[in-house]
Design an enzyme around this catalytic site. Structure first.
Site, mmCIF file in Angstrom:
data_model
loop_
_atom_site.group_PDB
_atom_site.id
_atom_site.type_symbol
_atom_site.label_atom_id
_atom_site.label_comp_id
_atom_site.label_asym_id
_atom_site.label_seq_id
_atom_site.Cartn_x
_atom_site.Cartn_y
_atom_site.Cartn_z
ATOM 1 N N LYS A 13 -10.697 -48.948 12.774
ATOM 2 C CA LYS A 13 -11.558 -48.254 11.791
ATOM 3 C C LYS A 13 -12.280 -49.533 11.037
ATOM 4 O O LYS A 13 -13.531 -49.217 10.575
ATOM 5 C CB LYS A 13 -10.570 -48.142 10.609
ATOM 6 C CG LYS A 13 -9.454 -46.996 10.786
ATOM 7 C CD LYS A 13 -8.694 -46.813 9.459
ATOM 8 C CE LYS A 13 -7.740 -47.869 9.208
ATOM 9 N NZ LYS A 13 -6.781 -48.286 10.115
ATOM 10 N N ARG A 88 -5.412 -42.935 1.743
ATOM 11 C CA ARG A 88 -4.144 -43.325 2.731
ATOM 12 C C ARG A 88 -3.146 -42.292 2.450
ATOM 13 O O ARG A 88 -2.210 -42.346 3.025
ATOM 14 C CB ARG A 88 -3.639 -44.691 2.717
ATOM 15 C CG ARG A 88 -3.873 -45.630 3.996
ATOM 16 C CD ARG A 88 -3.363 -46.843 3.474
ATOM 17 N NE ARG A 88 -3.318 -47.536 4.593
ATOM 18 C CZ ARG A 88 -4.286 -48.550 5.187
ATOM 19 N NH1 ARG A 88 -5.042 -48.645 4.503
ATOM 20 N NH2 ARG A 88 -3.899 -49.123 6.237
ATOM 21 N N ARG A 127 -5.559 -59.629 17.643
ATOM 22 C CA ARG A 127 -6.599 -59.504 16.703
ATOM 23 C C ARG A 127 -6.899 -60.864 15.893
ATOM 24 O O ARG A 127 -5.907 -61.667 15.580
ATOM 25 C CB ARG A 127 -6.543 -58.596 15.650
ATOM 26 C CG ARG A 127 -7.305 -58.682 14.445
ATOM 27 C CD ARG A 127 -7.287 -57.288 13.644
ATOM 28 N NE ARG A 127 -5.949 -57.168 13.199
ATOM 29 C CZ ARG A 127 -5.857 -56.111 12.433
ATOM 30 N NH1 ARG A 127 -6.834 -55.043 12.276
ATOM 31 N NH2 ARG A 127 -4.536 -55.686 11.839
ATOM 32 N N ARG A 160 -3.464 -62.141 10.745
ATOM 33 C CA ARG A 160 -2.899 -61.578 9.779
ATOM 34 C C ARG A 160 -1.818 -61.499 9.460
ATOM 35 O O ARG A 160 -0.786 -61.516 10.734
ATOM 36 C CB ARG A 160 -3.445 -60.192 9.555
ATOM 37 C CG ARG A 160 -4.905 -60.086 8.929
ATOM 38 C CD ARG A 160 -5.457 -58.858 8.957
ATOM 39 N NE ARG A 160 -4.547 -57.517 8.753
ATOM 40 C CZ ARG A 160 -5.083 -56.267 8.538
ATOM 41 N NH1 ARG A 160 -6.225 -55.982 9.047
ATOM 42 N NH2 ARG A 160 -4.171 -55.437 8.314
ATOM 43 N N ARG A 171 4.082 -50.428 9.828
ATOM 44 C CA ARG A 171 2.946 -49.807 9.577
ATOM 45 C C ARG A 171 2.617 -48.373 10.038
ATOM 46 O O ARG A 171 1.940 -47.653 9.580
ATOM 47 C CB ARG A 171 1.690 -50.781 9.768
ATOM 48 C CG ARG A 171 1.817 -52.001 8.700
ATOM 49 C CD ARG A 171 1.189 -53.264 8.900
ATOM 50 N NE ARG A 171 -0.307 -52.899 9.366
ATOM 51 C CZ ARG A 171 -1.188 -53.703 10.221
ATOM 52 N NH1 ARG A 171 -0.696 -54.963 10.683
ATOM 53 N NH2 ARG A 171 -2.459 -53.401 10.051
#
Ligand code: AP5
Ligand code: MG
Ligand code: ZN
Length: 214
Positions: A13, A88, A127, A160, A171
């Site tokens: 996203k 969300r 990431r 992160r 998540r």
């Protein structure tokens, strides 16, 4: 143009929202980025949000909605924006709808970037994120020009805190329970568009620009 990006954590996203923002000249508004910036700066909001983020849980609607409505009321959002990570939950979507309707406006598209859970876990460990400008890289798929440094703003890239495998699993659970119902919600409004998020990043972007137009 007002666009909502939907999709599981790690679906891409943020990556796509940034490219949309650059091409169409509208701001990229990510609630996750706003929270992370506040965590980094040690604000009260950041300290509150961190409690939830570190567990992979959602920050309460009340707090999140207030932050988002403040952000989209700013001048640079007058001609549109691309929302990444908001709404969300159904209540968040309802508040947004109401606020936009009061301005006599509407959301143009909700774009669902579809990626199966198995691919997500693999993506997350590679990431690297920039907390200054919100850009995202991947050590294999989307490497920065200089290791550990953001191409866009030159600041340091980090892994992160919530990208640990256990937290990513939480998540994903939260996504399926609380966020996936938004797909039906926006299908019902006739604005849902789906793209295959497992494709190469540029191919995903091409599919999105075909939806949005030149
Ligand atoms: P948030 O920051 O929104 O995280 P998320 O939804 O979990 O999504 P991510 O940012 O992890 O993934 P992404 O889809 O942006 O993927 P990316 O482009 O980075 O939220 C974090 C937390 O904040 C939440 O858990 C919650 O606690 C809180 N929060 C935020 N908003 C909230 C709200 N509205 N309500 C309540 N709480 C809220 O891509 C992932 C990786 O894959 C990158 O490394 C990228 O380079 C790579 N990649 C991207 N595209 C491709 C591709 N096509 N092929 C291969 N690799 C790719
Ligand atoms: Mg993101
Ligand atoms: Zn940066």
């Amino acid at each position: 143009m007002k666009i909502i990006m939907l999709g599981a954590p790690g679906a891409g996203k943020g990556t796509q929202a940034q490219m949309i923002a650059d091409k169409y000249g509208i701001p990229h508004v990510s609630t996750g980025d706003i929270f992370r910036e506040n965590v980094k700066n040690g604000t009260e909001l950041g300290m509150e949000a961190k409690k939830y983020m570190d567990q992979g849980a959602l920050v309460p609607d009340e707090l999140t909605v207030r932050i988002l409505l403040d952000r989209v009321a700013q001048d640079d959002c007058k001609n549109g924006y691309v929302l990444d990570g908001f709404p969300r939950t159904i209540p968040q979507a309802e508040v947004l709808d109401k606020a936009i309707k009061e301005l006599g406006d509407k959301i143009d598209y909700a774009i669902d970037v579809e990626v199966p859970d198995e691919n997500i876990i693999r993506r997350m460990s590679g990431r690297r994120a920039c907390l200054s400008c919100g850009s995202t890289f991947h050590i294999e798929h989307v490497p920065p020009k200089k290791e550990g440094i953001c191409d866009r703003c030159g600041k340091e890239l980090i892994l992160r805190d919530d990208d640990k495998e256990e937290t990513v699993k939480n998540r994903l659970d939260v996504y399926h329970k609380q966020t996936q119902p938004l797909i039906d919600y926006y299908t019902g409004q006739n604005i849902l568009k789906t793209v295959d998020g497992t494709a190469d990043m540029m191919d995903v972007f091409t599919a999105i620009t075909e939806i949005l137009g030149e």
